[in-house]
Write an enzyme that holds these catalytic residues in place. Structure first.
Site, PDB file in Angstrom:
ATOM      1  N   SER A 166       0.842  -1.349   0.119  1.00 24.65           N
ATOM      2  CA  SER A 166      -0.077   0.131  -0.057  1.00 24.65           C
ATOM      3  C   SER A 166       0.799   1.215   0.105  1.00 24.65           C
ATOM      4  O   SER A 166       1.919   1.279   0.346  1.00 24.65           O
ATOM      5  CB  SER A 166      -0.902  -0.133   1.486  1.00 24.65           C
ATOM      6  N   TYR A 179      -2.447  -0.264  10.249  1.00 27.29           N
ATOM      7  CA  TYR A 179      -2.600  -0.657   8.779  1.00 27.29           C
ATOM      8  C   TYR A 179      -1.200   0.116   8.116  1.00 27.29           C
ATOM      9  O   TYR A 179      -0.444  -0.980   7.519  1.00 27.29           O
ATOM     10  CB  TYR A 179      -3.745   0.142   8.077  1.00 27.29           C
TER      11      TYR A 179
HETATM   12  P1  NAD Z   1     -11.596  -6.144  -0.138  1.00 24.51           P
HETATM   13  O1  NAD Z   1     -12.212  -5.925   1.313  1.00 24.51           O
HETATM   14  O2  NAD Z   1     -12.665  -6.097  -1.401  1.00 24.51           O
HETATM   15  O3  NAD Z   1     -11.002  -7.609  -0.259  1.00 24.51           O
HETATM   16  C1  NAD Z   1     -10.284  -8.209   0.551  1.00 24.51           C
HETATM   17  C2  NAD Z   1     -10.920  -9.763   0.871  1.00 24.51           C
HETATM   18  O4  NAD Z   1      -9.999 -10.354   1.674  1.00 24.51           O
HETATM   19  C3  NAD Z   1     -12.215  -9.827   1.055  1.00 24.51           C
HETATM   20  O5  NAD Z   1     -12.994 -10.635   0.044  1.00 24.51           O
HETATM   21  C4  NAD Z   1     -12.330 -10.570   2.488  1.00 24.51           C
HETATM   22  O6  NAD Z   1     -13.420 -11.425   2.715  1.00 24.51           O
HETATM   23  C5  NAD Z   1     -10.762 -11.259   2.531  1.00 24.51           C
HETATM   24  N1  NAD Z   1     -10.476 -11.685   3.606  1.00 24.51           N
HETATM   25  C6  NAD Z   1     -10.476 -11.007   4.883  1.00 24.51           C
HETATM   26  N2  NAD Z   1      -9.871 -11.460   5.793  1.00 24.51           N
HETATM   27  C7  NAD Z   1      -9.506 -12.712   5.388  1.00 24.51           C
HETATM   28  C8  NAD Z   1      -9.175 -14.015   5.945  1.00 24.51           C
HETATM   29  N3  NAD Z   1      -8.644 -13.875   7.459  1.00 24.51           N
HETATM   30  N4  NAD Z   1      -8.827 -15.011   5.468  1.00 24.51           N
HETATM   31  C9  NAD Z   1      -9.083 -15.073   3.931  1.00 24.51           C
HETATM   32  N5  NAD Z   1      -9.635 -13.787   3.395  1.00 24.51           N
HETATM   33  C10 NAD Z   1     -10.071 -12.872   3.950  1.00 24.51           C
HETATM   34  O7  NAD Z   1     -10.289  -5.186  -0.202  1.00 24.51           O
HETATM   35  P2  NAD Z   1      -9.643  -4.681  -1.515  1.00 24.51           P
HETATM   36  O8  NAD Z   1      -9.956  -3.187  -1.415  1.00 24.51           O
HETATM   37  O9  NAD Z   1      -9.895  -5.616  -2.436  1.00 24.51           O
HETATM   38  O10 NAD Z   1      -8.051  -4.888  -0.954  1.00 24.51           O
HETATM   39  C11 NAD Z   1      -7.133  -5.956  -1.231  1.00 24.51           C
HETATM   40  C12 NAD Z   1      -5.868  -5.849  -0.994  1.00 24.51           C
HETATM   41  O11 NAD Z   1      -5.341  -4.598  -1.494  1.00 24.51           O
HETATM   42  C13 NAD Z   1      -5.626  -5.594   0.391  1.00 24.51           C
HETATM   43  O12 NAD Z   1      -4.459  -6.278   0.967  1.00 24.51           O
HETATM   44  C14 NAD Z   1      -5.665  -4.194   0.778  1.00 24.51           C
HETATM   45  O13 NAD Z   1      -4.998  -3.852   2.156  1.00 24.51           O
HETATM   46  C15 NAD Z   1      -4.896  -3.839  -0.418  1.00 24.51           C
HETATM   47  N6  NAD Z   1      -4.918  -2.295  -0.745  1.00 24.51           N
HETATM   48  C16 NAD Z   1      -6.279  -1.829  -1.226  1.00 24.51           C
HETATM   49  C17 NAD Z   1      -6.247  -0.496  -1.336  1.00 24.51           C
HETATM   50  C18 NAD Z   1      -7.753   0.083  -1.943  1.00 24.51           C
HETATM   51  O14 NAD Z   1      -7.781   1.157  -2.352  1.00 24.51           O
HETATM   52  N7  NAD Z   1      -8.731  -0.710  -2.088  1.00 24.51           N
HETATM   53  C19 NAD Z   1      -5.306   0.144  -1.774  1.00 24.51           C
HETATM   54  C20 NAD Z   1      -4.021  -0.332  -1.357  1.00 24.51           C
HETATM   55  C21 NAD Z   1      -3.947  -1.544  -0.942  1.00 24.51           C
END
Ligand code: NAD
Length: 283
Positions: A166, A179
């Site tokens: 991130s 985070y």
């Molecule tokens: P999201 O919440 O849509 O997806 C995360 C998924 O992980 C969900 O489907 C959830 O059910 C699953 N999950 C949660 N805990 C779990 C566990 N213990 N075991 C298995 N699965 C589990 O989020 P996203 O926005 O798609 O983010 C995905 C990744 O990208 C994350 O690591 C997040 O930190 C990172 N990220 C997101 C953004 C953003 O702007 N959305 C920016 C930078 C980084």
């Protein structure tokens, strides 16, 4: 020798944790579009199965949705059995499951001298339990799947791991110290493991997405009534030289590159995909 190799992705087997989520479902579809067989792992069984079904019907590549908790090693080992039996030996791992806990989020961005009677809204009101949850999900939730799924790659002496970091890993956003620190740990671990695996052909890299507008953060970044950017949303756009949010689709080219033979001599890097955010001083 040809100056550029084939991507060499067809019929490879990829495990995508958090594959039912916003970013990683798109990543899984991009891999499937390039002929990769995908195992979609998610805490939410239905989300994982929906993504796998959509992949099968749209791209015609093999895909399975599996309910699995990235914090439960025996659960992951059972998932590995299913993957090995159905898709074959594992070539790639995308560590996408991650997130933040509300109890590790401060209400105030900073301590103001005139608000010293409201320290519960600041760093001092954060809950240890929130830190533990966030560190567990982001760090242990990358460590444990790597321990379980990288074994196949090490045996074959070829494979690729991509961790999802991130912008917070370079410069922490206000309010979310757990985070931010846990994503910084991901960058450090990416480098450590890249060195550890370097001689056996398993490459370890990470992608640091910039700011994406998703259903989860839309209410924080756009005022529902006016459709205008909120103060936080405005700061993000002002800090992004391209002056817009990214999309999950814009992360997939970097993912394909990092897993393919196009990046054969690259390991231990964290690539920002951020519209220039990490390059910009704001001046
Ligand atoms: P999201 O919440 O849509 O997806 C995360 C998924 O992980 C969900 O489907 C959830 O059910 C699953 N999950 C949660 N805990 C779990 C566990 N213990 N075991 C298995 N699965 C589990 O989020 P996203 O926005 O798609 O983010 C995905 C990744 O990208 C994350 O690591 C997040 O930190 C990172 N990220 C997101 C953004 C953003 O702007 N959305 C920016 C930078 C980084």
């Amino acid at each position: 020798m040809t100056p550029i190799k084939n991507l060499n992705l067809k019929d490879k087997v990829a495990v995508i944790t958090g594959g039912g989520g916003i970013i990683c479902s798109v990543m899984a579809k991009a891999l499937a579009a390039k002929g990769v067989k995908t195992a979609i792992l998610d805490l939410k069984k239905e989300s994982a199965e929906n993504v796998a079904n959509e992949i099968k019907s749209t791209y015609g590549t093999e895909s399975i949705g599996i309910a699995a908790n990235v914090l439960d090693k025996s659960n992951l080992e059972s998932a590995k059995q299913i993957i090995n039996n159905n898709l074959g030996s594992i070539d790639f791992l995308i560590n996408g499951a991650g997130g933040n806990a509300p109890s590790a989020t401060s209400k105030a961005e900073r301590i103001e001298p005139e608000n010293l009677d409201q320290l519960e809204d600041t760093f001092f009101g954060l809950q240890l339990e929130g830190f533990e949850k966030t560190f567990d999900l982001n760090f242990k939730g990358t460590l444990l799947p790597t321990l379980v799924f990288a074994k196949d790659m090490v045996q074959k002496q070829k494979g690729g791991i991509v961790n999802i970091s991130s912008m917070n890993s370079y410069r922490p956003l206000t309010k979310i110290p757990a985070y931010s620190a846990s994503k910084a740990a991901i960058n450090n671990f990416t480098q450590w493991l890249a060195v550890h695996f370097a001689k056996i052909g398993v490459r370890v890299n990470a992608i640091a997405p910039g700011f994406l507008l998703t259903n989860q953060n839309r209410f924080l970044l756009i005022d529902e009534k006016t459709g205008e950017a909120t103060a936080r949303g405005e700061k993000i756009i002002n800090g992004t030289p391209m002056e817009r949010y990214g999309t999950p689709e814009e992360l997939t080219g970097t993912l394909i590159f990092l897993l393919s033979d196009w990046s054969e001599f690259i390991t231990g890097v964290v690539i920002p995909v951020d519209g220039g955010f990490s390059a910009y001083s704001g001046v």
